[in-house]
Design a protein around this motif. Structure first.
Motif, PDB file in Angstrom:
ATOM      1  N   LYS A   5       0.857  -1.185   0.000  1.00 49.98           N
ATOM      2  CA  LYS A   5       0.000   0.000   0.000  1.00 49.98           C
ATOM      3  C   LYS A   5       0.897   1.241   0.000  1.00 49.98           C
ATOM      4  N   ILE A   6       0.587   2.176  -0.906  1.00 52.60           N
ATOM      5  CA  ILE A   6       1.348   3.423  -1.009  1.00 52.60           C
ATOM      6  C   ILE A   6       0.387   4.594  -0.920  1.00 52.60           C
ATOM      7  N   THR A   7       0.774   5.621  -0.170  1.00 57.87           N
ATOM      8  CA  THR A   7      -0.035   6.839  -0.092  1.00 57.87           C
ATOM      9  C   THR A   7       0.803   8.045  -0.509  1.00 57.87           C
ATOM     10  N   GLN A   8       0.121   9.049  -1.091  1.00 63.16           N
ATOM     11  CA  GLN A   8       0.722  10.335  -1.469  1.00 63.16           C
ATOM     12  C   GLN A   8       1.961  10.143  -2.347  1.00 63.16           C
ATOM     13  N   PHE A   9       1.803   9.306  -3.370  1.00 67.48           N
ATOM     14  CA  PHE A   9       2.942   9.058  -4.269  1.00 67.48           C
ATOM     15  C   PHE A   9       3.034  10.177  -5.311  1.00 67.48           C
ATOM     16  N   ARG A  10       4.269  10.633  -5.568  1.00 68.28           N
ATOM     17  CA  ARG A  10       4.506  11.677  -6.560  1.00 68.28           C
ATOM     18  C   ARG A  10       5.954  11.583  -7.034  1.00 68.28           C
ATOM     19  N   MET A  11       6.181  12.077  -8.263  1.00 63.08           N
ATOM     20  CA  MET A  11       7.514  12.017  -8.851  1.00 63.08           C
ATOM     21  C   MET A  11       7.886  13.343  -9.476  1.00 63.08           C
ATOM     22  N   ASN A  12       9.200  13.628  -9.461  1.00 66.20           N
ATOM     23  CA  ASN A  12       9.764  14.745 -10.206  1.00 66.20           C
ATOM     24  C   ASN A  12      10.989  14.213 -10.949  1.00 66.20           C
ATOM     25  N   PRO A  13      11.658  15.026 -11.767  1.00 68.48           N
ATOM     26  CA  PRO A  13      12.766  14.478 -12.566  1.00 68.48           C
ATOM     27  C   PRO A  13      13.901  13.857 -11.762  1.00 68.48           C
ATOM     28  N   LYS A  14      14.053  14.200 -10.475  1.00 68.09           N
ATOM     29  CA  LYS A  14      15.160  13.669  -9.686  1.00 68.09           C
ATOM     30  C   LYS A  14      14.751  12.602  -8.690  1.00 68.09           C
ATOM     31  N   THR A  15      13.593  12.733  -8.083  1.00 66.93           N
ATOM     32  CA  THR A  15      13.204  11.832  -6.999  1.00 66.93           C
ATOM     33  C   THR A  15      11.759  11.374  -7.147  1.00 66.93           C
ATOM     34  N   ALA A  16      11.500  10.258  -6.474  1.00 65.28           N
ATOM     35  CA  ALA A  16      10.129   9.787  -6.284  1.00 65.28           C
ATOM     36  C   ALA A  16       9.841   9.867  -4.791  1.00 65.28           C
ATOM     37  N   ASN A  17       8.649  10.277  -4.415  1.00 65.67           N
ATOM     38  CA  ASN A  17       8.315  10.502  -3.012  1.00 65.67           C
ATOM     39  C   ASN A  17       6.978   9.850  -2.683  1.00 65.67           C
ATOM     40  N   ALA A  18       6.854   9.454  -1.413  1.00 67.44           N
ATOM     41  CA  ALA A  18       5.601   8.871  -0.948  1.00 67.44           C
ATOM     42  C   ALA A  18       5.416   9.223   0.517  1.00 67.44           C
ATOM     43  N   GLY A  19       4.174   9.431   0.900  1.00 68.67           N
ATOM     44  CA  GLY A  19       3.877   9.717   2.298  1.00 68.67           C
ATOM     45  C   GLY A  19       4.100   8.510   3.176  1.00 68.67           C
ATOM     46  N   SER A  20       3.722   7.324   2.689  1.00 70.70           N
ATOM     47  CA  SER A  20       3.909   6.099   3.464  1.00 70.70           C
ATOM     48  C   SER A  20       3.929   4.895   2.529  1.00 70.70           C
ATOM     49  N   LEU A  21       4.549   3.826   3.023  1.00 71.38           N
ATOM     50  CA  LEU A  21       4.605   2.549   2.309  1.00 71.38           C
ATOM     51  C   LEU A  21       4.410   1.446   3.336  1.00 71.38           C
ATOM     52  N   LEU A  22       3.453   0.576   3.100  1.00 68.88           N
ATOM     53  CA  LEU A  22       3.159  -0.528   4.014  1.00 68.88           C
ATOM     54  C   LEU A  22       3.242  -1.839   3.258  1.00 68.88           C
ATOM     55  N   LEU A  23       4.055  -2.774   3.788  1.00 67.73           N
ATOM     56  CA  LEU A  23       4.177  -4.109   3.208  1.00 67.73           C
ATOM     57  C   LEU A  23       3.869  -5.135   4.294  1.00 67.73           C
ATOM     58  N   ASP A  24       3.112  -6.162   3.962  1.00 69.39           N
ATOM     59  CA  ASP A  24       2.862  -7.246   4.920  1.00 69.39           C
ATOM     60  C   ASP A  24       3.002  -8.587   4.220  1.00 69.39           C
ATOM     61  N   TRP A  25       3.511  -9.589   4.969  1.00 67.82           N
ATOM     62  CA  TRP A  25       3.811 -10.916   4.428  1.00 67.82           C
ATOM     63  C   TRP A  25       2.951 -11.977   5.117  1.00 67.82           C
ATOM     64  N   PRO A  26       2.878 -13.175   4.529  1.00 67.32           N
ATOM     65  CA  PRO A  26       2.117 -14.266   5.153  1.00 67.32           C
ATOM     66  C   PRO A  26       2.793 -14.771   6.428  1.00 67.32           C
ATOM     67  N   GLU A  27       2.107 -15.651   7.158  1.00 68.20           N
ATOM     68  CA  GLU A  27       2.618 -16.150   8.432  1.00 68.20           C
ATOM     69  C   GLU A  27       3.817 -17.076   8.264  1.00 68.20           C
ATOM     70  N   GLY A  28       4.073 -17.553   7.055  1.00 64.61           N
ATOM     71  CA  GLY A  28       5.224 -18.423   6.835  1.00 64.61           C
ATOM     72  C   GLY A  28       6.532 -17.670   6.692  1.00 64.61           C
ATOM     73  N   ASN A  29       6.484 -16.343   6.644  1.00 63.56           N
ATOM     74  CA  ASN A  29       7.688 -15.537   6.490  1.00 63.56           C
ATOM     75  C   ASN A  29       8.160 -15.042   7.848  1.00 63.56           C
ATOM     76  N   VAL A  30       9.447 -14.810   7.989  1.00 62.22           N
ATOM     77  CA  VAL A  30       9.985 -14.292   9.239  1.00 62.22           C
ATOM     78  C   VAL A  30       9.644 -12.818   9.419  1.00 62.22           C
ATOM     79  N   VAL A  31       9.290 -12.123   8.332  1.00 63.03           N
ATOM     80  CA  VAL A  31       8.890 -10.723   8.406  1.00 63.03           C
ATOM     81  C   VAL A  31       7.360 -10.652   8.385  1.00 63.03           C
ATOM     82  N   ARG A  32       6.798 -10.008   9.388  1.00 63.25           N
ATOM     83  CA  ARG A  32       5.357  -9.823   9.449  1.00 63.25           C
ATOM     84  C   ARG A  32       4.942  -8.606   8.636  1.00 63.25           C
ATOM     85  N   SER A  33       5.597  -7.461   8.877  1.00 64.89           N
ATOM     86  CA  SER A  33       5.231  -6.231   8.178  1.00 64.89           C
ATOM     87  C   SER A  33       6.376  -5.235   8.243  1.00 64.89           C
TER      88      SER A  33
END
Length: 511
Positions: free
Chosen positions: A114-142
């Motif tokens: 999930k990405i919020t407030q995504f925007r780009m200019n010629p030098k950078t890409a910016n986002a207000g927030s980024l959320l990633l979540d994985w299944p229970e079989g992964n060592v990383v939850r979120s």
């Protein structure tokens, strides 16, 4: 051949005027004789047309024409590029590009994105927030990141896959979990055509990490600076952590100095994880080894090294109020490890052999028998004795219990201690100590009952076994009971229990 008649040497005035009238015009470019209205004569010269070549003016004209052409081409290219950049920016900030980017991240990570407030200019890409979540079989939850900025390459405008030098987030939270067997590692299958290294580095200046239930985690690291290099030496992903507040269940608080961790397939190599005591400015505990987070049947073991480390950083401030000192680890084959099985109810086991650091002594305090010794022997040193030489022992932690085992403390001219002291999570104490008093110290005592408490001499000391109890806030031992039960030798002793109690109370009463 007839000779050409020569010109006469002299002319008359009339002949000269006649000849002038008959002078041929010659080359028109040389001029023409004309008679003005007032009778005077003049030679009228016609304007000449320059026929000779002039390279400087020719080159100037060529350069002018060439410069104009280049200017026209440059302006055309500028407007084409500007138009292209404008179109690319419009596309890069469109929902179509954003959806394509999300799919690309999902294919690389295997997480829901999930990405919020995504925007780009010629030098950078910016986002207000980024959320990633994985299944229970992964060592990383979120992984939740805020305030993202990516230094992007120009090719990022041409498609959904973004790439560049570095991605930076202002802050983030990484939640780890114990993987569940049989559960998938990813929400979407990995694609071979998708590169796993779109950026060279990912950095978060303020990162919080938890392991276990986020509401009551087993391990919590706060305010650490993290940097991930996804393509380090050997193709391994490399995580660097710098500073932070470290808290573990039943453990005292620690401070992270730095950590370097590498990930390879389903193994995690702890190259170095160094921590400090919560308040100490020197000394460290270091962990190294390999963790197998996806194998619940395999014990993971990390080697432990102590260097001038304050004991209370392991045994806690409560037990550290009884026995304290800065210690180094001893190279013992069956010790110096932290082991655990990656399951939900894991009980990590820590076992470290130690001896006092050369610049520090080990001290003992708070136990009632120490005050009795100080009063009986009339030596205040016994209230808080210090031990030097090769004094040491073994620190053992398991579940909610911490112990100092194989205690071997020596002050050759006065006292020796051997045995074990343990403390539970509710700070209850237990254990047994062999107390040794040097013979010269006992001989100097005038109390016959006190002398009778100790057994025969061994290694320069006479020994007495003490039972330890009570709590860390109010330790207890059975020194009083042993004193009252002792039978003096040749010296007379009180016969009544009351007199014996009075004698002991006098010995242990603070002055």
């Amino acid at each position: 051949m007839p000779e050409i008649p020569s010109e006469p040497e002299k002319y008359s005035i009339d002949e000269m005027m006649e000849r002038l009238k008959n002078v041929p015009t010659g080359n028109p470019e040389d001029g023409e004789l004309v008679v003005r209205a007032d009778g005077t004569q003049a030679i009228r010269v016609r304007k000449r047309k320059r026929r000779s070549s002039q390279p400087s003016k020719t080159d100037a004209k060529a350069r002018s024409r060439s410069g104009g052409t280049r200017l026209a081409v440059g302006l055309a290219l500028f407007f084409i590029v500007a138009l292209g950049v404008g179109v690319a920016l419009v596309y890069a900030n469109s929902s179509t590009y954003r959806s394509s980017l999300i799919r690309s991240i999902e294919q690389v990570t295997g997480a829901n994105v999930k990405i919020t407030q995504f925007r780009m200019n010629p030098k950078t890409a910016n986002a207000g927030s980024l959320l990633l979540d994985w299944p229970e079989g992964n060592v990383v939850r979120s992984l939740a990141l805020k305030g993202l900025t990516a230094e992007i390459s120009p090719t990022s405008f041409l498609g959904g896959r973004m790439s560049g030098a570095e991605v930076t987030a202002l802050s983030g939270t990484l939640a780890l979990q114990i993987p569940k067997e049989g559960q998938p590692l990813r929400h979407s299958p990995a694609l071979e055509s998708v590169s796993s290294v779109p950026f060279k580095r990912y950095r978060v200046p303020v990162l919080d990490v938890t392991l276990g239930d986020p509401a009551a985690p087993m391990v919590r690291l706060l305010k650490s600076e993290a940097s991930l290099n996804p393509d380090a030496i050997g193709g391994r992903s490399q995580l660097s952590l710098y500073q932070g507040e470290l808290a573990m269940t039943h453990w005292p608080k620690l401070r992270l100095d730095r950590a370097l961790i590498e990930f390879h397939h389903q193994e995690t190599d702890v190259i170095s994880l160094r921590v400090f005591h919560e308040s100490a400015k020197k000394g460290f505990l270091e962990l190294t080894g390999t963790i197998h987070p996806f194998d619940s049947q395999r014990t993971s073991t990390l080697a432990v090294t102590l260097d001038s480390f304050d004991m209370s950083g392991i045994i806690g401030p409560a037990l550290g109020g009884v026995i304290a000192g800065e210690v180094d680890s001893l190279p013992v084959a069956s010790s110096n490890f932290l082991s655990f099985v990656p399951v939900k109810d894991s009980s990590p086991v820590l076992n470290v052999s130690f001896r006092r650091n050369s610049s520090s002594n080990i001290t003992l305090q708070g136990l009632p028998f120490l005050l009795a010794l100080a009063r009986t022997l009339e030596d205040s040193w016994f209230e808080r004795p210090t031990f030097d030489g090769d004094s040491g022992g073994v620190i053992h932690r398991e579940n909610d219990r911490v112990s100092v085992r194989q205690i071997d403390l020596v002050s050759k001219s006065r006292m020796a201690l051997q045995g074990e002291i343990s403390m539970t999570a509710n700070r209850d104490l237990s254990g047994s100590l062999e107390l040794g008093i040097s013979e010269p110290m006992l001989d100097a005592s005038v109390n016959a009952r006190f002398q009778a408490m100790f057994g025969p001499e061994k290694n320069g000391f006479r020994w007495l076994t003490l039972k330890i109890g009570g709590s860390a806030a109010a330790p207890s031992d059975n020194f009083k009971e042993l004193f009252l039960a002792a039978t003096p030798g040749q010296k007379a002793a009180p016969t009544s229990d009351e007199s014996r109690r009075s004698t002991f109370d006098e010995l242990t009463r603070p002055k």
